[in-house]
Design an enzyme around this catalytic site. Structure first.
Site, PDB file in Angstrom:
ATOM      1  N   ASP A 108       0.855  -1.183   0.000  1.00 13.37           N
ATOM      2  CA  ASP A 108       0.000   0.000   0.000  1.00 13.37           C
ATOM      3  C   ASP A 108       0.897   1.241   0.000  1.00 13.37           C
ATOM      4  O   ASP A 108       1.413   1.638   1.037  1.00 13.37           O
ATOM      5  CB  ASP A 108      -0.933   0.010   1.217  1.00 13.37           C
ATOM      6  CG  ASP A 108      -2.033   1.043   1.074  1.00 13.37           C
ATOM      7  OD1 ASP A 108      -3.003   0.777   0.348  1.00 13.37           O
ATOM      8  OD2 ASP A 108      -1.919   2.131   1.684  1.00 13.37           O
ATOM      9  N   GLU A 110       2.374   5.089  -0.257  1.00 21.87           N
ATOM     10  CA  GLU A 110       2.024   6.476   0.033  1.00 21.87           C
ATOM     11  C   GLU A 110       2.703   7.327  -1.019  1.00 21.87           C
ATOM     12  O   GLU A 110       3.833   7.026  -1.450  1.00 21.87           O
ATOM     13  CB  GLU A 110       2.473   6.887   1.435  1.00 21.87           C
ATOM     14  CG  GLU A 110       1.743   6.153   2.561  1.00 21.87           C
ATOM     15  CD  GLU A 110       0.232   6.303   2.497  1.00 21.87           C
ATOM     16  OE1 GLU A 110      -0.254   7.419   2.178  1.00 21.87           O
ATOM     17  OE2 GLU A 110      -0.465   5.299   2.733  1.00 21.87           O
ATOM     18  N   ASP A 208      -2.851   1.467  -6.528  1.00 22.00           N
ATOM     19  CA  ASP A 208      -1.443   1.307  -6.157  1.00 22.00           C
ATOM     20  C   ASP A 208      -0.593   0.884  -7.350  1.00 22.00           C
ATOM     21  O   ASP A 208       0.494   1.421  -7.569  1.00 22.00           O
ATOM     22  CB  ASP A 208      -1.304   0.288  -5.020  1.00 22.00           C
ATOM     23  CG  ASP A 208      -1.798   0.840  -3.702  1.00 22.00           C
ATOM     24  OD1 ASP A 208      -1.021   1.518  -3.015  1.00 22.00           O
ATOM     25  OD2 ASP A 208      -2.979   0.616  -3.383  1.00 22.00           O
ATOM     26  N   HIS A 267      -2.993   6.063   6.933  1.00 22.70           N
ATOM     27  CA  HIS A 267      -2.195   6.648   5.854  1.00 22.70           C
ATOM     28  C   HIS A 267      -0.696   6.526   6.076  1.00 22.70           C
ATOM     29  O   HIS A 267       0.080   7.137   5.343  1.00 22.70           O
ATOM     30  CB  HIS A 267      -2.590   8.106   5.603  1.00 22.70           C
ATOM     31  CG  HIS A 267      -4.027   8.265   5.230  1.00 22.70           C
ATOM     32  ND1 HIS A 267      -4.553   7.766   4.063  1.00 22.70           N
ATOM     33  CD2 HIS A 267      -5.062   8.850   5.897  1.00 22.70           C
ATOM     34  CE1 HIS A 267      -5.847   8.037   4.012  1.00 22.70           C
ATOM     35  NE2 HIS A 267      -6.174   8.686   5.106  1.00 22.70           N
ATOM     36  N   ASP A 272      -1.079   0.810   7.032  1.00 23.73           N
ATOM     37  CA  ASP A 272      -2.178   0.449   6.131  1.00 23.73           C
ATOM     38  C   ASP A 272      -1.988  -0.972   5.609  1.00 23.73           C
ATOM     39  O   ASP A 272      -2.938  -1.769   5.571  1.00 23.73           O
ATOM     40  CB  ASP A 272      -2.250   1.419   4.952  1.00 23.73           C
ATOM     41  CG  ASP A 272      -2.927   2.738   5.308  1.00 23.73           C
ATOM     42  OD1 ASP A 272      -3.438   2.869   6.429  1.00 23.73           O
ATOM     43  OD2 ASP A 272      -2.934   3.643   4.450  1.00 23.73           O
TER      44      ASP A 272
END
Length: 314
Positions: A108, A110, A208, A267, A272
């Site tokens: 996941d 960022e 993603d 986040h 996550d």
């Protein structure tokens, strides 16, 4: 008050309890499967379908199973328990979960962002996390995490820092994306993923891989990595397994449906990923199948009906 159905016990008692009101299940099973065990499973399902939420929780407690979750999820959990019990008796297959893959890599990302991003905003990956889930032990066996120095917009917005918790110092001291991607490939090889162990990538949604990674590879002038060309979109699997509308498959909603709470900082890419992994583990325990269902082809997102486990090198 609706009378609660007596939960199924042994195969013989299931037949006695459900035969009088399980004609629909019986007809369906007899036309689909020839082995009598599938009739017993069908009868048991009929009994579970008529149980109230309180009855489901009571029976799950008696069986030392997790009692958290919405009614439909509790029903699925109990049905799967009886199904595994009956199939184990017949086929002597003691596996406790779906082991189509040996490992699942939960990712996941960022990425850079600003408040009210325009549709054409260029996101750059600033955190690359992986949580490695062993599908046999259902343990989060290892993690990988590295921050990434953005190339186009080296200065993070205040909104991005507040949202992700990633500070300017963290990205300033981080490697560029090409190096981080190479570190990921080296880490996966060290784990013998795709060499000795079958694996799949798993994400929370399509973005993603189809957006963030795809965009980042173009920015960094890299070929899209082979290991990320196919993945499991857990939202699709969750909706299919628990019959939940796609609008209710966001991360926090899936946790809520399972009676779980978010653990960590929202986040944070690694946190996550850990919470997505918790959902994946619970789904495997509940008998859900996690299969590759999306892929990248010629730079475009495509659906995948089914896919064999990965066994190729990176």
């Amino acid at each position: 008050m609706e009378e609660a159905a007596e939960p199924p016990g042994s195969p013989e008692s299931n037949l006695q309890q459900c035969k009088h009101d399980g004609n629909e299940e019986k007809e369906k099973s007899s036309s689909t499967y020839s082995n009598p065990v599938y009739k017993e499973i069908s009868f048991a399902n009929g009994c579970v379908n008529r149980m109230s939420k309180g009855d489901l929780r009571a029976k799950l407690t008696e069986l030392h199973l997790d009692t958290r979750g919405a009614k439909d999820i509790l029903r699925k959990r109990l049905k799967n328990y009886y199904k595994k019990q009956k199939l184990t008796q017949v086929f002597q297959d003691g596996s406790s979960a779906d082991t189509y893959y040996d490992y699942i890599c939960v990712i996941d990302f960022e990425a850079t962002c600003e408040e009210g991003n325009p549709p054409d905003y260029i996101h750059e990956i600033i955190e690359f996390p992986i949580v490695l889930v062993n599908t046999r032990t259902l343990e989060m066996e290892d993690t990988f995490q590295q921050y990434v120095k953005p190339e186009i917009k080296s200065q993070l917005s205040d909104f991005c820092i507040k949202l992700t918790g990633i500070t300017q110092d963290l990205v300033d001291s981080a490697d560029s994306f090409p190096q981080v991607l190479q570190n990921v490939v080296d880490w996966m090889r060290k784990k013998e993923l795709g060499i000795k162990h079958k694996y799949a990538i798993l994400t929370d949604g399509s973005w993603d891989m189809s957006r963030f990674l795809n965009m980042q590879c173009r920015i960094s002038r890299l070929k899209y990595p082979r290991f990320a060309k196919k993945w499991i979109n857990i939202r699709k699997c969750f909706g299919n397994c628990y019959k939940v509308p796609r609008t209710q498959t966001r991360l926090t909603m899936m946790l809520e449906q399972l009676g779980m709470r978010y653990d960590g900082r929202p986040h944070s890419g690694l946190d996550d990923s850990r919470n997505i992994a918790r959902i994946a583990v619970r789904m495997l325990q509940d008998g859900c199948e996690l299969r590759v269902n999306e892929r990248m082809h010629a730079g475009e997102l495509m659906n995948v009906a089914s896919s064999a486990p990965r066994s190729e090198e990176h």
